[in-house]
Design an enzyme around this catalytic site. Structure first.
Site, PDB file in Angstrom:
ATOM      1  N   SER A  63      41.988  57.460  20.294  1.00 31.98           N
ATOM      2  CA  SER A  63      41.945  58.125  21.610  1.00 31.98           C
ATOM      3  C   SER A  63      42.587  59.513  21.620  1.00 31.98           C
ATOM      4  O   SER A  63      42.431  60.250  22.604  1.00 31.98           O
ATOM      5  CB  SER A  63      42.646  57.269  22.662  1.00 31.98           C
ATOM      6  OG  SER A  63      41.848  56.171  22.982  1.00 31.98           O
ATOM      7  N   LYS A 103      40.396  62.318  22.432  1.00 36.69           N
ATOM      8  CA  LYS A 103      39.833  62.536  23.779  1.00 36.69           C
ATOM      9  C   LYS A 103      40.168  63.903  24.386  1.00 36.69           C
ATOM     10  O   LYS A 103      39.269  64.591  24.883  1.00 36.69           O
ATOM     11  CB  LYS A 103      40.274  61.401  24.718  1.00 36.69           C
ATOM     12  CG  LYS A 103      39.649  60.047  24.357  1.00 36.69           C
ATOM     13  CD  LYS A 103      40.267  58.915  25.177  1.00 36.69           C
ATOM     14  CE  LYS A 103      39.679  57.565  24.852  1.00 36.69           C
ATOM     15  NZ  LYS A 103      40.400  56.463  25.542  1.00 36.69           N
ATOM     16  N   TYR A 115      30.809  58.378  20.047  1.00 39.53           N
ATOM     17  CA  TYR A 115      32.200  58.316  20.517  1.00 39.53           C
ATOM     18  C   TYR A 115      33.076  57.547  19.520  1.00 39.53           C
ATOM     19  O   TYR A 115      34.199  57.960  19.200  1.00 39.53           O
ATOM     20  CB  TYR A 115      32.230  57.666  21.910  1.00 39.53           C
ATOM     21  CG  TYR A 115      33.577  57.128  22.310  1.00 39.53           C
ATOM     22  CD1 TYR A 115      34.598  57.984  22.711  1.00 39.53           C
ATOM     23  CD2 TYR A 115      33.845  55.754  22.256  1.00 39.53           C
ATOM     24  CE1 TYR A 115      35.851  57.482  23.060  1.00 39.53           C
ATOM     25  CE2 TYR A 115      35.083  55.252  22.598  1.00 39.53           C
ATOM     26  CZ  TYR A 115      36.087  56.126  22.998  1.00 39.53           C
ATOM     27  OH  TYR A 115      37.324  55.638  23.330  1.00 39.53           O
ATOM     28  N   TYR A 163      47.639  56.613  30.190  1.00 45.05           N
ATOM     29  CA  TYR A 163      46.994  55.535  30.952  1.00 45.05           C
ATOM     30  C   TYR A 163      47.896  54.987  32.064  1.00 45.05           C
ATOM     31  O   TYR A 163      48.488  55.745  32.820  1.00 45.05           O
ATOM     32  CB  TYR A 163      46.548  54.400  30.011  1.00 45.05           C
ATOM     33  CG  TYR A 163      45.798  54.886  28.813  1.00 45.05           C
ATOM     34  CD1 TYR A 163      44.568  55.523  28.971  1.00 45.05           C
ATOM     35  CD2 TYR A 163      46.292  54.732  27.527  1.00 45.05           C
ATOM     36  CE1 TYR A 163      43.850  55.976  27.876  1.00 45.05           C
ATOM     37  CE2 TYR A 163      45.583  55.184  26.423  1.00 45.05           C
ATOM     38  CZ  TYR A 163      44.376  55.803  26.618  1.00 45.05           C
ATOM     39  OH  TYR A 163      43.685  56.252  25.537  1.00 45.05           O
ATOM     40  N   VAL A 223      45.096  54.098  19.352  1.00 43.91           N
ATOM     41  CA  VAL A 223      45.412  52.722  18.962  1.00 43.91           C
ATOM     42  C   VAL A 223      45.660  52.537  17.464  1.00 43.91           C
ATOM     43  O   VAL A 223      46.046  51.456  17.039  1.00 43.91           O
ATOM     44  CB  VAL A 223      44.345  51.700  19.436  1.00 43.91           C
ATOM     45  CG1 VAL A 223      44.424  51.488  20.932  1.00 43.91           C
ATOM     46  CG2 VAL A 223      42.956  52.096  18.985  1.00 43.91           C
TER      47      VAL A 223
END
Ligand code: DON
Length: 437
Positions: free
Chosen positions: A64, A67, A191, A243, A261
């Site tokens: 992530s 992103k 992705y 998050y 992660v």
């Protein structure tokens, strides 16, 4: 002398090393088998100096952390309006893989949760790119942020695709709302490939430093994305990057950040530093346990919280003296440091209160190292108004920190390199001089 910074980093790693809490990411089999004891931290300064301790050259997948960088590429490639039309910028307060879309429009709430990131992947590069070309655009762009060519971990990609039901479900929902068009499975594949790019903590620190350095990679000098894009991306990282832990993070650590992660965690402190840590065990939010501890420590040890209030703006005015006497008297307002709006306002207030006492007024910028555009415009307007009030105005600016010093309509200013050029009896302070606090 040896720099104390690598020693500090090694000591910080030593302090968190024994914490074995958390779990490696179980939902991607290839990540579940990662060595959970790996631990590293790197600092990349905005001038390109990199410090590190522990496992900073071990490769792992970016996940992530890709992103915000792909968000930056999409903003640069398609423009703000096109990206905002499809992905919002509101914190969701939910888990990264929550199947949550804005009621009515079906727009993902932000580019950091998976729904937003999958959409943002589809917005990188030109609209008509084929899926493989889009992955190439993303790989090229992330490589520019890192300053070296990044490779893909095909095994992690295959492993995640075998279990990508949730991301596929999100993508099909996005398709049903028309947020994603075309082959939605290919978008998820792209992705997941984006998430499978291999990086090291050293790379991540440089990528973060590129954001901290207004979009210019401090190692290669390449401008990767425009400055305006960086502001947008850092804002979203600050409010959404962690998050459902984003609020705790914003208050306790206060550094725009993003976790992945595989155990990576980055922070970008504007104008100062890019930080990266690597430790694969994750907490319940999917953030690295020891990475979070290290960032808490770095922030408090080094005062890195972005809301840490800087020294008061009045420090912009160092002195207000009158040199000489009679009609030749020269009022000198000495400025210092980096001048932004609040500093310029302080100077203007001093001009309003004292400049009427003397015909000749100088703004001495000798000790100013930078001035932003707002400060420049405010100070030039002060010069213009002083001229209209009948003053002779001078700028002492040996390093030309004020570019193009044109006060405009009716204003006049003489630029000199040294205040002595203006003083008929140099060094003689007769004034009601004052040293503002
Ligand atoms: O979408 C996923 O599930 C992963 N490839 C990336 C998730 C991730 O890294 C979440 N961050 N902490």
């Amino acid at each position: 002398m040896r720099s104390m910074i690598p020693d500090y980093l090694a000591e910080a790693l030593g302090d968190v090393a024994s914490d074995a809490s958390g779990e490696t990411a179980g939902y991607i089999p290839e990540l579940a088998t990662a060595d959970p004891d790996r631990l590293g931290a790197a600092f990349a300064m905005v001038d390109g100096e990199v410090y590190g301790a522990g496992d900073i050259d071990t490769s792992f997948t970016i996940q992530s952390i890709s992103k915000p960088f792909v968000h930056a590429l999409a903003l640069a490639d398609r423009g703000f309006d096109s990206v905002l039309a499809k992905v919002g910028v509101e914190p969701s307060g939910e888990a990264f893989n929550e199947i949550s879309l804005e009621g009515g429009t079906g727009r993902p709430l932000n580019p950091m949760i998976n729904a937003g990131a999958i959409t943002v992947h589809s917005l990188a590069g030109a609209e008509d790119l084929r899926p493989a070309e889009r992955v190439e655009r993303v790989t090229d762009g992330l490589s520019s942020f890192a300053g070296r060519r990044l490779e893909m971990d095909e095994a992690v990609h295959a492993s995640e695709m075998e279990h990508a039901h949730r991301n596929l479900a999100i993508a099909y929902m996005l398709g049903s709302h028309g947020v994603l068009t075309g082959d939605v499975r290919a978008v998820v594949d792209g992705y997941v490939r984006q998430c499978s790019l291999l990086v090291t903590a050293r790379d991540l620190a440089v990528m973060a430093a590129t954001l901290a350095n207004r979009g210019v990679n401090p190692l290669t000098g390449e401008r990767v994305v425009p400055e305006r894009v960086v502001r947008q991306v850092l804002s979203v990282m600050y409010s959404c990057g962690m998050y459902d832990a984003a609020g705790d993070w914003a208050t306790q650590v206060g550094i725009p950040a993003k976790s992945g992660v595989a155990g990576g965690l980055i922070g970008a402190l504007p104008g100062q530093i890019g930080i990266a840590t690597f430790s694969p065990r994750l907490d319940r939010h999917g953030n690295s346990v020891r990475g979070v501890s290290l960032f808490e420590r770095f922030s408090s040890d080094m005062g890195l919280h972005v809301m840490e209030v800087p020294a008061a703006a009045r420090a912009a005015l160092r002195a207000n003296d009158v040199l000489g006497s009679g009609p030749d008297a020269l009022r000198v307002l000495q400025l210092q440091g980096g001048i932004r709006f609040a500093g310029a306002e302080r100077v203007v207030r001093e001009v309003v209160e004292t400049a009427h006492l003397d015909v000749r007024v100088a703004l001495d910028l000798t000790r100013v190292h930078s001035m932003d555009d707002v400060a420049r415009r405010v100070l030039l307007e002060a010069v213009r108004r002083l001229t209209l009030d009948g003053h002779e105005v001078y700028l002492v600016d040996p390093e030309a920190v004020m570019p193009d010093p044109d006060p405009g309509d009716g204003g006049r200013v003489t630029v000199v390199a040294d205040v002595d050029q203006l003083v008929h009896a140099p060094g003689q302070v007769t004034g009601p001089g004052s040293r503002p606090q």
